[in-house]
Enzyme design. Structure first.
Site, PDB file in Angstrom:
ATOM      1  CG  ASP A 138      44.892  34.633  39.237  1.00 55.09           C
ATOM      2  OD1 ASP A 138      45.094  35.076  40.388  1.00 55.09           O
ATOM      3  OD2 ASP A 138      44.480  35.338  38.304  1.00 55.09           O
ATOM      4  CE  LYS A 201      42.519  34.987  35.091  1.00 55.09           C
ATOM      5  NZ  LYS A 201      43.928  34.908  35.554  1.00 55.09           N
ATOM      6  CE  LYS A 237      42.726  38.436  36.419  1.00 55.44           C
ATOM      7  NZ  LYS A 237      43.985  37.996  37.096  1.00 55.44           N
TER       8      LYS A 237
END
Length: 292
Positions: A138, A201, A237
């Protein structure tokens, strides 16, 4: 017109912040209640990246979290486990040594949470995290560069990190609370996907405004539009501030209505959360649960 102007021209987005807010309110009014049930709560639980990203993280704390994941099925038979454990790069080795359950190992990298370091450092950190055992990385889109419209630098950076981590999945965090407008969130989504993101995300959880239903709505619209034009499925996400069952159901409803059933699984849709797991378990069991 340069290639990024052409990219954004191919994906126009004209909704104002207020229009997005109204659209989200109408969508949730129409559909949220039908998803507020134990089956959806269980599904949301299985989509969690169980996360600890604190300055006081220790090997003991991270090992205990991994052990709880290992023994989850013994304590909650019939429920699906979380999707992954998400930690800082230095803790990947600890998770790798402890984890026996079949869940992913995610690591934040690339100068998380500010993304304010040298691209070479970001690339090296992401690659090292994978070497230690991370299966998912991430990273944070460099928001400052985005606001300055330095799109080529951002795209190159994301692409180089993607190349450096091999088969690991790359999640690009947009830090939507810092992007100022719905149009910026949409454009950042398109830029991240065009640069190789496997997931987009919402947030780091480290600033005042994190995942909101409005950000999820815009990002899911971008994912839908990207899939329609390219055939490529990018995953989603929401993370940061999603801690209650009610909040999880809101994001679930948005994904379901905009992206559809193909995203309602833990390969395509994750929650970045620490408190959410216990709150969902409490909703499912009908009593307070403090397992994780």
């Amino acid at each position: 017109m340069n290639k990024f102007e052409e990219l954004f021209a191919a994906y126009p987005f004209s909704m104002s912040n207020e229009q997005v807010k109204q659209a989200v309110a109408e969508l949730l009014q129409a559909h949220k209640e039908e998803n507020n049930n134990p089956q959806v709560w269980e599904q949301c639980l299985s989509q969690i990246d169980l996360t600890t990203l604190n300055v006081d993280d220790t090997t003991e704390k991270v090992s205990l979290m991994a052990t709880c994941v290992n023994t989850f099925s013994q304590h909650f038979p019939g429920l699906k486990n979380v999707a992954a454990i998400c930690v800082y790069p230095a803790m990947v080795e600890t998770v790798k040594k402890t984890l026996t359950a079949n869940v992913g190992i995610a690591a934040v990298a690339g100068g998380f949470p500010s993304s304010q370091t040298f691209p070479e450092v970001k690339i090296a950190e992401a690659a090292l995290a994978v070497k230690e055992g991370a299966t998912e990385i991430d990273i944070v889109l460099p928001v400052g560069k985005f606001l300055e419209k330095r799109y080529a630098e951002i795209s190159d950076e994301i692409s180089e990190i993607k190349a450096a981590i091999g088969t690991a999945h790359l999640k690009v965090i947009l830090e939507t609370g810092a992007l100022q407008s719905a149009e910026n969130i949409y454009r950042a989504s398109i830029l991240a996907m065009a640069s190789g993101a496997d997931f987009i995300k919402t947030s780091t959880g480290k600033i005042a405004v994190n995942a909101t239903p409005e950000a999820s709505y815009v990002m899911c619209r971008a994912i839908r539009d990207w899939k329609a034009k390219t055939g490529q499925k990018v995953c989603f996400k929401p993370a940061g501030g999603v801690s209650t069952t009610d909040e999880a159901v809101s994001h679930y409803t948005i994904v379901k209505e905009i992206l559809g059933q193909d995203w309602l699984n833990n390969s395509s849709f994750r929650f970045g959360a620490s408190r959410l797991a216990n709150n969902l378990l409490s909703s499912i069991k009908g009593e307070t649960v403090k397992y994780f």
